[in-house]
Design a protein around this motif. Structure first.
Motif, PDB file in Angstrom:
ATOM      1  N   CYS A   1      21.017  66.092  65.020  1.00 44.57           N
ATOM      2  CA  CYS A   1      19.814  66.007  65.292  1.00 44.57           C
ATOM      3  C   CYS A   1      19.030  66.415  63.872  1.00 44.57           C
ATOM      4  O   CYS A   1      19.360  67.095  62.995  1.00 44.57           O
TER       5      CYS A   1
ATOM      6  N   ASP B   1      13.445  69.045  64.133  1.00 46.56           N
ATOM      7  CA  ASP B   1      12.860  69.135  65.087  1.00 46.56           C
ATOM      8  C   ASP B   1      13.584  68.847  66.670  1.00 46.56           C
ATOM      9  O   ASP B   1      13.047  68.985  67.703  1.00 46.56           O
TER      10      ASP B   1
ATOM     11  N   ASN C   1      15.430  66.162  67.217  1.00 48.81           N
ATOM     12  CA  ASN C   1      15.463  64.637  67.664  1.00 48.81           C
ATOM     13  C   ASN C   1      16.334  63.923  67.030  1.00 48.81           C
ATOM     14  O   ASN C   1      16.930  63.958  65.906  1.00 48.81           O
ATOM     15  N   TYR C   2      17.157  62.704  67.794  1.00 50.42           N
ATOM     16  CA  TYR C   2      18.157  62.010  67.035  1.00 50.42           C
ATOM     17  C   TYR C   2      17.490  60.680  67.057  1.00 50.42           C
ATOM     18  O   TYR C   2      16.693  60.208  67.565  1.00 50.42           O
TER      19      TYR C   2
ATOM     20  N   GLY D   1      15.267  57.431  72.087  1.00 45.38           N
ATOM     21  CA  GLY D   1      13.810  57.906  72.440  1.00 45.38           C
ATOM     22  C   GLY D   1      13.019  57.314  73.176  1.00 45.38           C
ATOM     23  O   GLY D   1      13.245  56.146  73.743  1.00 45.38           O
TER      24      GLY D   1
ATOM     25  N   GLN E   1      14.296  62.479  75.394  1.00 45.54           N
ATOM     26  CA  GLN E   1      13.991  62.534  73.898  1.00 45.54           C
ATOM     27  C   GLN E   1      12.677  61.562  74.004  1.00 45.54           C
ATOM     28  O   GLN E   1      12.564  60.440  73.934  1.00 45.54           O
TER      29      GLN E   1
ATOM     30  N   THR F   1       9.948  61.554  71.669  1.00 45.23           N
ATOM     31  CA  THR F   1       9.856  60.799  70.456  1.00 45.23           C
ATOM     32  C   THR F   1      10.824  59.763  70.273  1.00 45.23           C
ATOM     33  O   THR F   1      11.743  59.817  70.217  1.00 45.23           O
TER      34      THR F   1
ATOM     35  N   TYR G   1      12.764  57.049  68.408  1.00 48.21           N
ATOM     36  CA  TYR G   1      13.416  56.730  67.208  1.00 48.21           C
ATOM     37  C   TYR G   1      14.447  55.544  67.300  1.00 48.21           C
ATOM     38  O   TYR G   1      15.382  55.712  66.502  1.00 48.21           O
TER      39      TYR G   1
ATOM     40  N   TYR H   1      17.714  71.757  69.948  1.00 50.24           N
ATOM     41  CA  TYR H   1      16.935  71.318  71.140  1.00 50.24           C
ATOM     42  C   TYR H   1      17.472  72.030  72.285  1.00 50.24           C
ATOM     43  O   TYR H   1      18.377  72.856  72.387  1.00 50.24           O
TER      44      TYR H   1
END
Length: 237
Positions: free
Chosen positions: A104, A107, A109-110, A114, A119, A121, A123, A151
């Motif tokens: 990740c 932040d 996130n991967y 998303g 998740q 956000t 992406y 996370y």
């Protein structure tokens, strides 16, 4: 850029020394580098534990063969050095194995996922912090990345999937981080401290909670100059 040139330039720029594993020859009369053995301090050769690949595995790893996996992600630069060893051959280094890694961003996130409850956000169109390399004659792959964030409900980690030269899956595992170092990064580095320290320790993590001695990386360096992660993974090939 060739791997040797990358390593020379990359670590020179970071001002860090490369942490070299201890090599023990299987046969002093044999100069074949593929017969070199990397051994732990206790001389053991134990296969690295298998761990879950999900929930965010790389969707098309063959398209992401690259050294620098950062893309547009910001964070503390980290060189990742992973050596693959063959547990079926007294931990001799395994050349020409494919190594996929993903983790990740700062932040938590991967990329490639998303827009869902896992998740929020989105992406799905990005491919940051994912890459593939093939091991050299020393069993080594090297990536340029950033120190990962965290996370909820997971300790900081890197995912790794290893295949042999023909593409056969050998092992899916994860790499753990020293908690004291993570605490320092997440509370003092300006790119990370908005979230504070991780909410899950290695001991309480649902992956590492049953033991992580064979999955704990060695990480050297500092917040200003960057980090170097060094780790060996033993597979049965």
């Amino acid at each position: 850029m060739e791997r040797k040139e990358f390593i020379k330039k990359g670590f020179s720029a970071l001002g860090l020394a490369v942490v070299s594993p201890i090599f023990i020859r299987c046969d002093d009369s044999d100069d074949d580098p593929t017969q070199e053995v990397v051994s732990g301090g206790d001389g053991s050769c134990e296969v690295t534990p298998s761990e879950t690949e999900g929930p965010f595995p790389t969707k098309n790893p063959t398209s992401l063969e690259r050294v620098d996996i950062r893309s547009d992600r910001e964070g503390i630069e980290m060189a990742i050095n992973i050596t693959i060893l063959n547990g079926n051959n007294d931990c001799a280094v395994l050349k020409e194995a494919y190594v996929d890694i993903w983790h990740c961003d700062r932040d938590g996130n991967y990329s490639e996922y998303g827009g869902t409850g896992m998740q929020m956000t989105d992406y799905t169109s990005a491919h940051f912090l994912r890459g593939r390399q093939q091991t050299d004659v020393s069993g080594l792959v090297t990536f340029t990345s950033i120190f990962p964030g965290w996370y909820a409900s997971r300790a900081p980690h890197i995912h790794v999937h290893i295949y042999d030269a023909s593409g056969k899956s050998l092992l899916v595992t994860q790499i753990a981080f020293p908690e004291e170092l993570c605490n320092t990064v997440y509370t003092t580095a300006t790119q990370y401290y908005t979230k504070g320290t991780q909410d899950t320790s290695n001991e309480r993590d649902n992956v590492f909670g049953d033991g992580y001695d064979l999955e704990l990386a060695t990480v050297t360096g500092n917040i200003t100059d960057g980090f170097v992660l060094t780790h060996s993974i033993v597979v049965n090939a």
